[in-house]
Enzyme design. Sequence first.
Site, PDB file in Angstrom:
ATOM      1  N   SER A 183       0.807  -0.696   0.207  1.00  0.00           N
ATOM      2  CA  SER A 183      -0.101   0.159  -0.258  1.00  0.00           C
ATOM      3  C   SER A 183       0.402   0.936   0.107  1.00  0.00           C
ATOM      4  O   SER A 183       0.403   2.136  -0.390  1.00  0.00           O
ATOM      5  CB  SER A 183      -0.841  -0.476   1.290  1.00  0.00           C
ATOM      6  OG  SER A 183       0.572   0.041   2.252  1.00  0.00           O
ATOM      7  N   HIS A 211      -5.959  -4.601  -1.710  1.00  0.00           N
ATOM      8  CA  HIS A 211      -5.478  -3.287  -2.464  1.00  0.00           C
ATOM      9  C   HIS A 211      -5.404  -4.063  -3.815  1.00  0.00           C
ATOM     10  O   HIS A 211      -5.101  -3.314  -5.026  1.00  0.00           O
ATOM     11  CB  HIS A 211      -4.071  -2.932  -1.864  1.00  0.00           C
ATOM     12  CG  HIS A 211      -4.039  -1.838  -0.852  1.00  0.00           C
ATOM     13  ND1 HIS A 211      -5.555  -0.991  -1.421  1.00  0.00           N
ATOM     14  CD2 HIS A 211      -3.695  -1.855  -0.080  1.00  0.00           C
ATOM     15  CE1 HIS A 211      -4.873   0.064   0.074  1.00  0.00           C
ATOM     16  NE2 HIS A 211      -4.464  -1.109   1.325  1.00  0.00           N
ATOM     17  N   LYS A 242     -12.648  -1.887   0.277  1.00  0.00           N
ATOM     18  CA  LYS A 242     -12.260  -0.838  -0.579  1.00  0.00           C
ATOM     19  C   LYS A 242     -12.774  -0.849  -2.309  1.00  0.00           C
ATOM     20  O   LYS A 242     -13.901  -0.278  -2.528  1.00  0.00           O
ATOM     21  CB  LYS A 242     -10.736  -1.801  -0.673  1.00  0.00           C
ATOM     22  CG  LYS A 242     -10.345  -1.499   0.613  1.00  0.00           C
ATOM     23  CD  LYS A 242      -8.784  -1.531   0.818  1.00  0.00           C
ATOM     24  CE  LYS A 242      -7.631  -0.851   1.922  1.00  0.00           C
ATOM     25  NZ  LYS A 242      -6.903  -2.029   2.984  1.00  0.00           N
TER      26      LYS A 242
HETATM   27  C1  PLP Z   1      -7.558  -2.773   3.810  1.00  0.00           C
HETATM   28  C2  PLP Z   1      -7.053  -3.857   4.253  1.00  0.00           C
HETATM   29  C3  PLP Z   1      -6.832  -4.785   5.643  1.00  0.00           C
HETATM   30  C4  PLP Z   1      -7.717  -4.349   5.768  1.00  0.00           C
HETATM   31  O1  PLP Z   1      -9.492  -4.946   5.539  1.00  0.00           O
HETATM   32  P1  PLP Z   1     -10.532  -4.386   6.763  1.00  0.00           P
HETATM   33  O2  PLP Z   1     -11.755  -5.452   6.012  1.00  0.00           O
HETATM   34  O3  PLP Z   1     -11.358  -3.007   6.443  1.00  0.00           O
HETATM   35  O4  PLP Z   1     -10.293  -5.285   7.801  1.00  0.00           O
HETATM   36  C5  PLP Z   1      -6.063  -5.923   5.681  1.00  0.00           C
HETATM   37  N1  PLP Z   1      -5.142  -5.944   3.955  1.00  0.00           N
HETATM   38  C6  PLP Z   1      -4.531  -5.396   3.723  1.00  0.00           C
HETATM   39  C7  PLP Z   1      -3.483  -5.110   2.984  1.00  0.00           C
HETATM   40  C8  PLP Z   1      -5.596  -3.979   3.745  1.00  0.00           C
HETATM   41  O5  PLP Z   1      -4.621  -3.255   2.897  1.00  0.00           O
END
Ligand code: PLP
Length: 396
Positions: A183, A211, A242
């Site tokens: 990220s 992501h 996301k």
């Molecule tokens: C955003 C993210 C998470 C967390 O996801 P949520 O559903 O908001 O708990 C986990 N792993 C990665 C790589 C992320 O970018």
Amino acid sequence: MYGKFQKYLQDELKAIEEAGLYKHERNICSPQGAEITLEDGSKALNFCANNYLGLSDNPRLIAAAKKAMDERGYGMSSVRFICGAQDIHRQLEKAIAKYFHTDDTILYAACFDANGGVFEPLLTAEDAIISDALNHASIIDGVRLCKAVRYRYANADMADLERCLQEAQAQRFRIIVTDGVFSMDGNVAPMDKICELAEKYDALVMVDESHSAGVVGPTGHGVAEEFGLYGRIDIHTGTLGKSFGGAVGGFTTGRQEIIDMLRQRSRPYLFSNSLPPMICGACIELFKMLEESNALHDKQQENVKYFREKMLAAGFDCKPTQSAILAVMLYDAPLSQKFAARMAEEGIFVTGFYYPVVPKGQARIRVQISAAHEKQHLDKAIAAFIKVGKELGVLK
Ligand SMILES: *Cc1c(COP(=O)(O)O)cnc(C)c1O
């Protein structure tokens, strides 16, 4: 008792503030989207949401969520092993498995829970977890909850991964764990090489697609599609928060027996509430939409390409990206904070990151590009970057 503890917390909070690390939050008073409204009525362009496909305010998803809520109620008030869930929970699990070409899926309240609950039920002290150094916090926490021997390799460094795999031959089973997209840089994990090494050294492979899903791959189906690896990745975890509508929810999808075992033993699944029906209804509709058309994925990719080319032409130092994340390098930590603050004044929300979130001397502005952005939004953000870049001496 609280008096002493309160003093301690106040001192700690002050230290965080003085170090310039205090996280201040803004309140948005509109749906999430390219353009958002703040409490004072002002508007801003949002370039720091994970709303990659621009679906957070999508009318079809909102209608599907409302329909599910009307037909199936507001909440489940239960965990599944005690009182079951609804047919739509199973339908969503099947839809996710279809999307990723896997056997089956198990839903969680969040991907944080999916990662927190994936290792401990599957592996013991006899086994090894081999984890990329830049993996997400939830993977790190999940690994901590498991007794397996831990190995860590430098980000996407295949020689270092091979070293770990050789050392981990001492253990019974080995699993390589990586984020699909990292990220901070927006780079994709080299899954083809990871899978080759996994075969050579007899290891399982797990990837967190949070992501990458919806973005990476010719039609956005994630890293397995990107590298032609269907059937070779044992476990994918991901989020519904996301690309997939941006509400809430997580999942683990992969081989049948792995999912079956998680249903028996994964603690965040067994001891936490089921997703509300409206999330299931909306996300079933979402996967239908993604099957009907790749237009959102394609637009998102075009937007990233357009934005990056214009920024490079303007003289900014941008990392290469294979995702929706673009790192505009500034190197200097205070500059990154000043730059982001000036961008906000210009009505553009981007995030400045510096050590310890990124390595020392690698401070940057992170831009997240969405299918929700129109050309005019991108141009406005680029113009603001150039204006602030000149003002702060980043551009000549
Ligand atoms: C955003 C993210 C998470 C967390 O996801 P949520 O559903 O908001 O708990 C986990 N792993 C990665 C790589 C992320 O970018």
